[in-house]
Motif scaffolding. Sequence first.
Motif, PDB file in Angstrom:
ATOM      1  N   PHE A 110       0.869  -1.162   0.000  1.00 15.07           N
ATOM      2  CA  PHE A 110       0.000   0.000   0.000  1.00 15.07           C
ATOM      3  C   PHE A 110       0.909   1.216   0.000  1.00 15.07           C
ATOM      4  N   ALA A 111       0.685   2.124  -0.934  1.00 15.18           N
ATOM      5  CA  ALA A 111       1.471   3.364  -1.001  1.00 15.18           C
ATOM      6  C   ALA A 111       0.727   4.440  -0.234  1.00 15.18           C
ATOM      7  N   TRP A 112       1.396   4.994   0.757  1.00 15.87           N
ATOM      8  CA  TRP A 112       0.809   6.009   1.628  1.00 15.87           C
ATOM      9  C   TRP A 112       1.644   7.278   1.519  1.00 15.87           C
ATOM     10  N   ARG A 113       0.988   8.405   1.279  1.00 18.54           N
ATOM     11  CA  ARG A 113       1.690   9.688   1.174  1.00 18.54           C
ATOM     12  C   ARG A 113       1.839  10.267   2.580  1.00 18.54           C
ATOM     13  N   ALA A 114       2.976   9.993   3.175  1.00 16.23           N
ATOM     14  CA  ALA A 114       3.295  10.517   4.503  1.00 16.23           C
ATOM     15  C   ALA A 114       3.928  11.894   4.346  1.00 16.23           C
ATOM     16  N   GLU A 115       4.081  12.590   5.447  1.00 15.04           N
ATOM     17  CA  GLU A 115       4.695  13.921   5.383  1.00 15.04           C
ATOM     18  C   GLU A 115       6.135  13.849   4.886  1.00 15.04           C
ATOM     19  N   THR A 116       6.776  12.717   5.074  1.00 12.94           N
ATOM     20  CA  THR A 116       8.179  12.561   4.677  1.00 12.94           C
ATOM     21  C   THR A 116       8.350  11.978   3.285  1.00 12.94           C
ATOM     22  N   VAL A 118       6.568   9.128   0.121  1.00 14.34           N
ATOM     23  CA  VAL A 118       5.681   7.991  -0.100  1.00 14.34           C
ATOM     24  C   VAL A 118       6.274   6.791   0.631  1.00 14.34           C
ATOM     25  N   ALA A 119       5.468   6.189   1.494  1.00 16.29           N
ATOM     26  CA  ALA A 119       5.877   4.995   2.223  1.00 16.29           C
ATOM     27  C   ALA A 119       5.130   3.797   1.646  1.00 16.29           C
ATOM     28  N   PHE A 120       5.822   2.687   1.553  1.00 13.52           N
ATOM     29  CA  PHE A 120       5.210   1.450   1.078  1.00 13.52           C
ATOM     30  C   PHE A 120       5.115   0.509   2.272  1.00 13.52           C
ATOM     31  N   ILE A 121       3.896   0.136   2.610  1.00 16.91           N
ATOM     32  CA  ILE A 121       3.683  -0.702   3.781  1.00 16.91           C
ATOM     33  C   ILE A 121       2.727  -1.841   3.435  1.00 16.91           C
ATOM     34  N   VAL A 122       2.813  -2.909   4.219  1.00 17.90           N
ATOM     35  CA  VAL A 122       1.840  -3.994   4.120  1.00 17.90           C
ATOM     36  C   VAL A 122       0.786  -3.702   5.175  1.00 17.90           C
ATOM     37  N   PRO A 123      -0.455  -3.459   4.748  1.00 18.48           N
ATOM     38  CA  PRO A 123      -1.487  -3.093   5.723  1.00 18.48           C
ATOM     39  C   PRO A 123      -1.776  -4.211   6.709  1.00 18.48           C
ATOM     40  N   ARG A 124      -1.878  -3.846   7.990  1.00 13.36           N
ATOM     41  CA  ARG A 124      -2.294  -4.853   8.971  1.00 13.36           C
ATOM     42  C   ARG A 124      -3.800  -5.019   8.907  1.00 13.36           C
ATOM     43  N   THR A 125      -4.516  -3.927   8.629  1.00  8.77           N
ATOM     44  CA  THR A 125      -5.969  -3.971   8.495  1.00  8.77           C
ATOM     45  C   THR A 125      -6.408  -3.038   7.373  1.00  8.77           C
ATOM     46  N   ILE A 126      -7.101  -3.580   6.386  1.00 10.44           N
ATOM     47  CA  ILE A 126      -7.715  -2.753   5.357  1.00 10.44           C
ATOM     48  C   ILE A 126      -9.097  -2.386   5.880  1.00 10.44           C
ATOM     49  N   VAL A 127      -9.298  -1.106   6.131  1.00  3.93           N
ATOM     50  CA  VAL A 127     -10.590  -0.642   6.634  1.00  3.93           C
ATOM     51  C   VAL A 127     -11.612  -0.683   5.508  1.00  3.93           C
ATOM     52  N   LYS A 128     -11.239  -0.167   4.347  1.00  3.09           N
ATOM     53  CA  LYS A 128     -12.115  -0.190   3.181  1.00  3.09           C
ATOM     54  C   LYS A 128     -11.280   0.096   1.948  1.00  3.09           C
ATOM     55  N   ALA A 129     -11.656  -0.527   0.841  1.00  3.17           N
ATOM     56  CA  ALA A 129     -10.971  -0.305  -0.432  1.00  3.17           C
ATOM     57  C   ALA A 129     -12.017  -0.102  -1.520  1.00  3.17           C
ATOM     58  N   TRP A 130     -11.657   0.733  -2.493  1.00  5.69           N
ATOM     59  CA  TRP A 130     -12.551   1.015  -3.608  1.00  5.69           C
ATOM     60  C   TRP A 130     -11.830   0.699  -4.921  1.00  5.69           C
ATOM     61  N   ALA A 131     -12.532   0.047  -5.809  1.00  9.81           N
ATOM     62  CA  ALA A 131     -11.993  -0.277  -7.136  1.00  9.81           C
ATOM     63  C   ALA A 131     -12.059   0.962  -8.015  1.00  9.81           C
ATOM     64  N   ILE A 132     -10.960   1.278  -8.661  1.00 12.83           N
ATOM     65  CA  ILE A 132     -10.970   2.464  -9.518  1.00 12.83           C
ATOM     66  C   ILE A 132     -11.502   2.166 -10.904  1.00 12.83           C
ATOM     67  N   GLN A 133     -11.632   0.885 -11.241  1.00 14.20           N
ATOM     68  CA  GLN A 133     -12.147   0.548 -12.586  1.00 14.20           C
ATOM     69  C   GLN A 133     -13.333  -0.365 -12.469  1.00 14.20           C
TER      70      GLN A 133
END
Length: 133
Positions: A110-116, A118-133
Amino acid sequence: MEPDLPERLRAFIVEAQESESVWGVSDCSKWAAAWVEQVHGRKIRLPRWRSRDEAHRLIAKAGSLERLWSDALAEFRLFETGRPQLGDVGVIDTSRYGQVGGIFVHGEYFAWRAETGVAFIVPRTIVKAWAIQ
């Protein structure tokens, strides 16, 4: 999946890595929203904020980051997915920062835009995901 989606996503991430994160412009939510807007060619109506405190107040008012996103993406007509694919967007739960928004990339990352950056992390919990296509 559209054929150039992986390359478009790669370029989108590289651009973010080379620029500063700005609250209300390119923070984790606005960055992921910009990705969806780029793919679909139209704007998502997220609330506006200019600082971390203002963003947190809007999130608290909505009830959670997931709820804020759900409201905006329902109007946009993106649908929830239980199996996020490359380029899909979502909200994950982190132990240090709580809920954060971002973009699903290859594998379980999962690519997350942190203040420092882009961080790449393996999510421990996916709260919700949306398909873009």
